[in-house]
Structures are given as structure tokens and as C-alpha cells.
Design a protein around this motif. Structure first.
Motif, PDB file in Angstrom:
ATOM      1  N   LEU A 116      -4.507   5.257  -0.435  1.00  0.00           N
ATOM      2  CA  LEU A 116      -3.278   6.009  -0.711  1.00  0.00           C
ATOM      3  C   LEU A 116      -3.355   7.413  -0.112  1.00  0.00           C
ATOM      4  N   CYS A 117      -4.491   8.099  -0.329  1.00  0.00           N
ATOM      5  CA  CYS A 117      -4.627   9.469   0.197  1.00  0.00           C
ATOM      6  C   CYS A 117      -4.570   9.487   1.718  1.00  0.00           C
ATOM      7  N   ASP A 118      -5.234   8.530   2.343  1.00  0.00           N
ATOM      8  CA  ASP A 118      -5.231   8.497   3.806  1.00  0.00           C
ATOM      9  C   ASP A 118      -3.821   8.233   4.328  1.00  0.00           C
ATOM     10  N   ALA A 119      -3.117   7.291   3.703  1.00  0.00           N
ATOM     11  CA  ALA A 119      -1.740   7.010   4.126  1.00  0.00           C
ATOM     12  C   ALA A 119      -0.851   8.233   3.952  1.00  0.00           C
ATOM     13  N   ASP A 120      -1.036   8.947   2.850  1.00  0.00           N
ATOM     14  CA  ASP A 120      -0.243  10.153   2.589  1.00  0.00           C
ATOM     15  C   ASP A 120      -0.505  11.214   3.656  1.00  0.00           C
ATOM     16  N   GLU A 125       1.070  13.912   8.702  1.00  0.00           N
ATOM     17  CA  GLU A 125       0.675  14.282  10.062  1.00  0.00           C
ATOM     18  C   GLU A 125       1.693  13.797  11.081  1.00  0.00           C
ATOM     19  N   LEU A 126       2.136  12.552  10.944  1.00  0.00           N
ATOM     20  CA  LEU A 126       3.102  11.997  11.883  1.00  0.00           C
ATOM     21  C   LEU A 126       4.432  12.741  11.826  1.00  0.00           C
ATOM     22  N   PHE A 127       4.810  13.177  10.620  1.00  0.00           N
ATOM     23  CA  PHE A 127       6.061  13.917  10.445  1.00  0.00           C
ATOM     24  C   PHE A 127       5.999  15.268  11.155  1.00  0.00           C
ATOM     25  N   PHE A 128       4.849  15.946  11.029  1.00  0.00           N
ATOM     26  CA  PHE A 128       4.746  17.299  11.565  1.00  0.00           C
ATOM     27  C   PHE A 128       4.267  17.348  13.010  1.00  0.00           C
ATOM     28  N   SER A 129       3.439  16.379  13.430  1.00  0.00           N
ATOM     29  CA  SER A 129       2.855  16.480  14.770  1.00  0.00           C
ATOM     30  C   SER A 129       2.571  15.092  15.335  1.00  0.00           C
ATOM     31  N   VAL A 130       3.494  14.592  16.126  1.00  0.00           N
ATOM     32  CA  VAL A 130       3.297  13.303  16.777  1.00  0.00           C
ATOM     33  C   VAL A 130       2.103  13.370  17.726  1.00  0.00           C
ATOM     34  N   GLU A 131       1.948  14.531  18.399  1.00  0.00           N
ATOM     35  CA  GLU A 131       0.841  14.689  19.347  1.00  0.00           C
ATOM     36  C   GLU A 131      -0.506  14.546  18.647  1.00  0.00           C
ATOM     37  N   ARG A 132      -0.621  15.154  17.456  1.00  0.00           N
ATOM     38  CA  ARG A 132      -1.879  15.050  16.713  1.00  0.00           C
ATOM     39  C   ARG A 132      -2.130  13.611  16.288  1.00  0.00           C
ATOM     40  N   ALA A 133      -1.109  12.938  15.833  1.00  0.00           N
ATOM     41  CA  ALA A 133      -1.249  11.545  15.409  1.00  0.00           C
ATOM     42  C   ALA A 133      -1.682  10.659  16.575  1.00  0.00           C
ATOM     43  N   GLU A 134      -1.151  10.934  17.757  1.00  0.00           N
ATOM     44  CA  GLU A 134      -1.474  10.108  18.921  1.00  0.00           C
ATOM     45  C   GLU A 134      -2.927  10.271  19.358  1.00  0.00           C
ATOM     46  N   MET A 135      -3.560  11.394  18.974  1.00  0.00           N
ATOM     47  CA  MET A 135      -4.959  11.615  19.339  1.00  0.00           C
ATOM     48  C   MET A 135      -5.905  10.669  18.604  1.00  0.00           C
ATOM     49  N   ASN A 259     -12.602  14.432  17.908  1.00  0.00           N
ATOM     50  CA  ASN A 259     -13.704  14.224  16.965  1.00  0.00           C
ATOM     51  C   ASN A 259     -13.354  14.807  15.605  1.00  0.00           C
ATOM     52  N   ARG A 260     -12.782  15.996  15.610  1.00  0.00           N
ATOM     53  CA  ARG A 260     -12.425  16.659  14.349  1.00  0.00           C
ATOM     54  C   ARG A 260     -11.379  15.850  13.586  1.00  0.00           C
ATOM     55  N   ILE A 261     -10.390  15.325  14.305  1.00  0.00           N
ATOM     56  CA  ILE A 261      -9.331  14.552  13.654  1.00  0.00           C
ATOM     57  C   ILE A 261      -9.880  13.236  13.104  1.00  0.00           C
ATOM     58  N   ALA A 262     -10.696  12.545  13.900  1.00  0.00           N
ATOM     59  CA  ALA A 262     -11.242  11.260  13.451  1.00  0.00           C
ATOM     60  C   ALA A 262     -12.235  11.430  12.309  1.00  0.00           C
ATOM     61  N   SER A 263     -12.855  12.609  12.202  1.00  0.00           N
ATOM     62  CA  SER A 263     -13.790  12.858  11.104  1.00  0.00           C
ATOM     63  C   SER A 263     -13.086  12.860   9.756  1.00  0.00           C
ATOM     64  N   GLU A 264     -11.789  13.107   9.759  1.00  0.00           N
ATOM     65  CA  GLU A 264     -11.050  13.187   8.506  1.00  0.00           C
ATOM     66  C   GLU A 264     -10.993  11.847   7.785  1.00  0.00           C
ATOM     67  N   ASN A 265     -10.930  10.751   8.561  1.00  0.00           N
ATOM     68  CA  ASN A 265     -10.780   9.450   7.901  1.00  0.00           C
ATOM     69  C   ASN A 265     -11.615   8.333   8.536  1.00  0.00           C
ATOM     70  N   TRP A 266     -12.501   8.682   9.454  1.00  0.00           N
ATOM     71  CA  TRP A 266     -13.446   7.722  10.027  1.00  0.00           C
ATOM     72  C   TRP A 266     -12.739   6.522  10.664  1.00  0.00           C
ATOM     73  N   ASP A 267     -11.588   6.753  11.273  1.00  0.00           N
ATOM     74  CA  ASP A 267     -10.881   5.680  11.948  1.00  0.00           C
ATOM     75  C   ASP A 267     -11.346   5.628  13.400  1.00  0.00           C
ATOM     76  N   ARG A 286     -12.218  14.035  -4.803  1.00  0.00           N
ATOM     77  CA  ARG A 286     -11.264  14.859  -4.065  1.00  0.00           C
ATOM     78  C   ARG A 286     -10.562  14.033  -2.982  1.00  0.00           C
ATOM     79  N   PRO A 287      -9.265  14.227  -2.818  1.00  0.00           N
ATOM     80  CA  PRO A 287      -8.533  13.449  -1.805  1.00  0.00           C
ATOM     81  C   PRO A 287      -9.099  13.592  -0.399  1.00  0.00           C
ATOM     82  N   SER A 288      -9.417  14.806   0.018  1.00  0.00           N
ATOM     83  CA  SER A 288      -9.882  15.008   1.396  1.00  0.00           C
ATOM     84  C   SER A 288     -11.220  14.330   1.646  1.00  0.00           C
TER      85      SER A 288
END
Length: 673
Positions: A116-120, A125-135, A259-267, A286-288
Motif C-alpha cells: 500500500l505504501c509503495d503504491a501510494d 510520484e507519477l502525478f508530480f513527475s512523469v520523468e522521475r517515474a520513467e527513471m 540508483n537513488r530512486i530505485a533504492s526507495e522500493n528495491w524495484d 515506518r512507511p518509507s
């Protein structure tokens, strides 16, 4: 809130400005069925974190009026009419107070909360920054990585000289490939130091994941001092895009945004992280921290140097690992030269019932890779360091490992006095990571040039640090530590036998596992049970005795709190590293000075604080407070303690920080113009 920002009246949660969708959603879940506790807990905590059960229930009672106000205003019909999942059989058939079921519910709640936290986070992220999501996209597949590693190892073996070490490494790799077809579960890879465990375990993990359609490989390493070395090996094989590093030692100056972005959720297909990141997140609230945990489902988890996990927390550690395997399709690989006794027993009822060894005993790896002869000097009494110094002085190329930092400095000075020159090299945790890296590079350069190297160090060199000496002196310690020390001796098998010379130190090891392990080794030595101290049978006996002497009360209490669904209490209580007594001190030497200046000018940020980590050591908290009060240590940006300017005279270019010199000022630093 989104409608309100767009000028649309939408009072859907109570009167006024109070909006608490997490409480309302949790209450709604509870009303749809008592078996939806996990759903309710996840919804309630997806902003603030998972709460203890009693606190959650009290919160929802107090918020009941908000829920009723929402229902009165008729929320959208799909919310009220949404299908409710059936009661799982393992809940429906449970008896009241069944601890096994409650622990399964606890893990189930964590996994649901994580998803749930990861989906949230991802939706935001997708709402605010498509570029970040695409990374997050564009990573290579597990199958691609498996093929790449197989080709790399074949090419490496083709040009390797046919030494016994290289022959065994090839056999270990083939055993890994043969066992990879087995069904997911718990495996052990017991290979002597220098037997190629790092790449062999990855070969097993990737092929196993490919064959069984698992999603990723997570490598957990106990020490930040060696994690960069391991990650570097993998980058050489797979390239930068394949690997995600998630650890505190990563220098942000070299960290890529992906690397920093993928570290958030290990995808990602390959994660290299620390035991602290893995287990403290598994038991966090903690959610994060928790958002990446659902990524462990249907993954291969390699526990490198597994024996380093603390014994007093094993009840909780082994239980969460077993549940990942049993209920979430994960595979765990216990990878070490000194296998810990993690089998189910009366002492460890939550231990593993079935562990499959990847390399069968008839491979006889430890006998074939025996490159070291171990001897015990003066077995019935302590050896003065003055005598140890004479042994070191007589060897032009040797490593000495002692218990304490003070011992290392004193021994260096004693050897210097004997040789009438500062001829020893020193390594300890009183030196910053950047400083230690420089010293290790210097050692390798001197050895390549054929020049004398006498290195005196604490035990930080024993796990995974790539050193090779013909002679190693080691203060008597636990058998796992002695085996690790032997791994720094004749590592590449260039000699018929290296020499590990064990002595009883005149000083005591630190309290806790170091001293207990030393005492057990001494008793086994007196009973003549050491035999070949590198053999799996002897190591297993040692760990059994170590765990018999380990106080498991903290781990057992964690299990009780987990079964009580007290997530916040567990998160606060579970600490893999007990470092409350210590605090970080930045040493502004080398590039550390410029990074500290950057912090002063631009202020604190995640990247600027991480940039200082390679120039940081841990010191006793009470000492740090005294140094700050005395004006020796400065406070930068309200949170960073630093040794800089004239006070840097207390940081020796050879020994690192010398606490007794704190307050000494280098007068040359006070000259202006």
C-alpha cells in the motif's frame, strides 16, 4: 482536498478542516469484517506508520464520529459496496491466542502495508513527475543477468591458471548451477574463504531466479567497510544499470539518480544492501522503510557472511526469514565459510527445519583449499605484546590482528622501536573509511612492488577485505574470527602453506560476543576439540556453544511483541547494531574539508550529509559532548559535529583519531600570512 483546491465543495470527512481518511478507511475495513485487521492496520498507518494494536484500536474508537459523519454524506457507492476478501483458512481455523497464526498475521500485515505504501508513493510520484517515474524502467531482466554472469565466469575460467584454488572455484560454480534447479527454499553455501563465494552465490541466485521466475536478487552484507568492494565486483560484471546499491557508505557524489530512486522500493533485478537496511526495515513500522518489503516476495536473498548476524536477535531474524520462504515464495542463501548453527533445536525452536547445502560434503572443499597451517603460540599463557612485536619485526610481509584499537597502536610503535624506523602500517576504526581505503590501496601497491609490508590491524580486516599475506598473527578469538583471519593468509594459494600463528593476548577482548567467543575457543583448545579449526564440523560445534551462552531474551521478547501486533514497539526495540553509546564525528581531512565547507555554505541536505560519511568515525557519545563543551569539536549546521582547523592535530595521518590528544592545537595552523 484535491477537489477543494479546484474550488469544488467536498466535505466528506467531518466538519471544518479535519480530514482523516486513514482513520475513516481503517474503521470501514473493521466494520466489513474482523478478519480485515491487516487491511485496517495498513490503511490507518500508511502515513504515520504501523501502530501497536492497543493504540490503533483506541485511535479508531476516538475517530468513530468522523467515520459516521462520512457515511451520513453517502460516499461513492463503489467504496461502500466493494467486495470483501474471504476469510483465509489459516485465520478461520485458528484457535484464540495461537502464536503461530498471530505471527503469520503480523507478517501479512507488514507485506500489505508495504504494498500500500509503495503504491501510494508511486501514484504521487507519477502525478508530480512523469520523468522521475520513467527513471524506474529500463532495467535488464534476471535472465539477461544470468546469461551475462555465466559468460563472464566461463571467460574468466578459460584464462585462469589451473591452480587448486581456481579448479575448486570452477567446481563450486558448477555445483551452484546444478542446485539452482531445486525448488525455492533455504540453502547454504559453505565454501572456504577464497573459494569464490561472491560470484558463485550470485550465479546460483540468478539461475535459480530465472528457472523459477523469481523477481530479483538481494545481497545483504554485514559491514559497510566491504559493501563497496562487493558492489564493485558486480558492476564489473553487469554494468551500472543492473545494480542498485542501498547503503550508508555510498558516496552521493558518485550516486546516480536512478540508483537513488530505485533504492526507495528495491524495484530492480539486483540489490546490494546491508543487514541493517534489510532487517531493520523488515521489522520497522515506518512507511518509507517498509515500502520495499513486498519486493522480497519471490526474491532470492543472499546473506553474505551470515555468521555476523547478532545471536541475541536470532529468534526474530530467523522467524522473518522462514516466513518469507514459507508464505512469500522467497529463497534464502546462507553464504559463509563459517556456517552458524541456525538449525531448529530446543534452544532455537524457530530455527530452520530444512537447509539444503549447495556444495555436497564429498567435494571436500576445506581439505582441498587448506592453504594455511595454524599453530598456537604459548597455549597455556598470555604472550606480551613486546614478544609479538619481535615476531612481526622478523617477518617482512605479515599481518597482525589484535582485539583493541589501543593494542594496534601500541604494537605498531613497539615494532617501530625494534626496527628503529616507522615501518608498520596501521588500520582501525579510529580512521575514517576514506583513510582506510587509502591504506589498503597502499598495502596492495607495496606488495605488488615486492616491498616489505607489516600491517597491524583490528578485526575490521577480517570480513571480505581482499588482503593476502604469507604470515598472519592473530590474538586468540572466536573460531569464526580465526577462520576469517586465515582467509587473509595465502589467499590465492601461491604458497604450499601460509602460516596463521595464534597467541593469547595480554589484553581482554571487548565484552559480549568477542570475549565469549574467545572463551569458548580457549575451552575447546584445552579439550583438544579444535582439530582443523576451519572444518564445518568444528565451526558448527563452536556456534552451538556460542548460542548456548547467548542471552536470547531480547529476541524472544521481540517475538512476543510481534505476536501481540505491537508494530511500533518492535520497530523501536529491534536494533541490529547497538550504537546508542556512540555518535558520529566528521574529520575534515582531505576531501572531507571541502565537503564540510559545502555544508556550511549551502546548508544540510541528504546528499551533502551523505557526502561526509566517508570522512566520519564513531566516538563515545560522552566524549563527544565533553569535546564540544571544551570547544575542541565544532557544531556545523546545528547537527554535524566536526574536527577541523587547528584541532585536526588530534587526527594522526597514521593512526587516525588519538582521543588523548583531543584539545591539542597545531601551532602552525594559527599562523596567518
Amino acid at each position: 482536498m484535491i477537489r477543494l483546491e479546484n474550488g469544488i465543495e467536498a466535505h466528506i470527512e467531518g466538519e471544518g478542516n479535519e480530514r482523516d481518511h486513514s482513520s475513516a478507511g481503517a474503521i470501514h475495513a473493521f466494520k466489513r469484517g474482523k478478519h480485515l485487521y491487516a487491511v485496517a492496520a495498513a490503511i490507518a498507518g500508511h502515513h504515520a506508520g504501523l501502530a501497536d494494536q492497543a493504540d490503533l484500536r483506541q485511535r479508531l474508537i476516538l475517530k468513530q464520529h468522523l467515520y459516521e459523519a462520512v457515511v451520513d454524506r453517502l460516499p461513492p457507492a463503489p467504496i461502500l459496496s466493494a467486495a470483501v476478501p474471504d476469510v483465509p483458512e489459516w485465520i478461520a481455523d485458528a484457535k484464540p491466542g495461537d502464536e503461530a497464526v498471530l505471527l503469520r498475521l503480523e507478517m501479512h500485515t507488514r507485506m500489505l502495508f508495504s504494498a500500500l505504501c509503495d503504491a501510494d508513493f508511486l501514484d504521487t510520484e507519477l502525478f508530480f513527475s512523469v520523468e522521475r517515474a520513467e527513471m524506474r524502467s529500463g532495467r535488464p531482466s534476471v535472465s539477461f543477468l544470468a546469461e551475462r554472469l555465466d559468460l563472464y565466469l566461463q571467460q574468466k575460467e578459460a584464462v585462469a591458471p589451473p591452480t587448486t584454488v581456481n579448479v575448486v572455484r570452477g567446481e563450486v560454480r558448477r555445483a551452484c548451477a546444478a542446485t539452482a534447479v531445486d525448488e525455492p527454499g533455504i540453502f547454504s553455501l559453505t565454501v572456504p574463504t577464497g573459494g569464490g563465494k561472491t560470484l558463485a552465490s550470485m550465479s546460483f541466485a540468478l539461475e535459480h531466479a530465472r528457472l523459477h521466475r523469481l523477481h530479483r536478487v538481494v545481497v545483504a552484507i554485514p559491514f559497510t567497510s566491504i559493501i563497496e568492494q562487493t558492489a564493485s565486483v558486480f558492476r564489473d560484471v553487469f554494468g551500472d544499470d543492473a545494480i542498485v546499491e542501498h547503503h550508508s557508505a555510498l558516496d552521493p557524489i558518485h550516486e546516480k539518480a536512478r540508483n537513488r530512486i530505485a533504492s526507495e522500493n528495491w524495484d530492480a533485478p539486483l540489490i546490494v544492501t546491508t543487514n541493517v537496511q534489510l532487517f531493520e526495515s523488515l521489522l520497522s513500522n515506518r512507511p518509507s522503510a517498509c515500502r520495499k518489503l513486498h519486493r522480497l516476495a519471490r526474491s532470492v536473498i543472499i546473506l553474505d557472511e551470515a555468521q555476523a548476524l547478532p545471536g541475541h536477535l536470532l529468534p526474530a531474524i530467523l522467524d522473518v526469514l522462514a516466513r518469507l520462504v514459507q508464505h512469500y515464495g522467497a529463497t534464502v542463501v546462507i553464504c559463509t565459510a563459517t556456517q552458524p548453527a541456525w538449525f531448529r533445536s530446543e534452544r532455537l525452536p524457530m530455527g530452520f527445519a530444512d537447509v539444503r547445502e549447495i556444495c555436497p560434503s564429498d567435494m571436500d572443499l576445506f581439505a582441498r583449499l587448506r592453504r594455511v597451517e595454524a599453530t598456537v603460540e604459548n597455549a597455556d599463557k598470555a604472550t606480551p605484546y613486546d614478544e609479538v612485536a619481535s615476531w612481526i619485526a622478523a617477518e617482512p610481509n605479515c599481518l597482525a590482528i589484535v582485539h583493541r584499537r589501543d593494542d594496534a597502536q601500541s604494537l605498531c610503535r613497539t615494532v617501530d622501536a625494534r626496527l628503529a624506523a616507522p615501518s608498520t602500517i596501521h588500520l582501525s576504526a579510529l580512521m575514517t573509511p576514506a583513510h582506510r581505503s587509502e591504506v589498503l590501496a597502499q598495502v596492495r601497491q607495496l606488495q605488488l612492488a615486492g616491498r616489505p609490508v607489516r600491517l597491524v590491524a583490528t578485526q575490521l580486516v577480517e570480513a571480505g577485505v581482499d588482503l593476502d599475506f604469507p604470515v598472519v598473527f592473530r590474538a586468540l578469538a572466536g573460531l569464526d574470527a580465526l577462520a576469517q583471519a586465515a582467509g587473509r593468509c595465502n589467499r590465492e594459494g601461491r604458497l604450499a602453506r601460509g602460516s596463521l600463528r595464534i597467541f593469547i593476548a595480554e589484553t581482554e577482548p571487548p565484552l559480549g560476543v568477542p570475549r565469549t567467543g574467545r572463551d569458548i575457543a580457549r575451552v575447546m583448545m584445552a579439550r583438544r576439540q579444535l582439530g582443523d579449526l576451519f572444518s564445518p564440523a568444528v565451526q558448527l560445534q563452536y556456534f552451538r556453544e556460542l548460542y548456548d551462552r547467548t542471552d536470547l531474551r531480547r529476541g524472544l521478547e521481540l517475538q512476543k511483541q510481534r505476536a501481540s501486533l505491537n508494530f511500533a514497539t518492535v520497530s523501536k526495540s529491534f536494533q541490529l547494531i547497538q550504537d546508542g553509546w556512540s555518535a558520529p564525528l566528521v574529520i575534515a581531512h582531505g576531501d572531507g574539508k571541502y565537503r564540510l565547507d559545502d555544508l556550511k555554505v549551502a546548508g544540510p541536505s541528504r546528499s551533502r550529509l551523505r557526502a561526509l560519511q566517508r570522512f566520519t568515525i564513531n566516538v563515545p557519545r560522552r566524549f563527544l559532548l565533553n569535546w564540544v563543551n571544551a570547544g575542541v569539536v565544532s557544531v556545523v549546521a546545528d547537527s554535524v559535529h566536526a574536527l577541523e582547523g587547528p584541532a585536526l592535530a588530534s587526527y594522526d595521518p597514521r593512526f587516525g583519531l588519538i582521543p588523548e590528544r583531543m584539545g591539542y592545537i597545531d601551532p602552525t595552523q594559527l599562523i596567518v600570512g
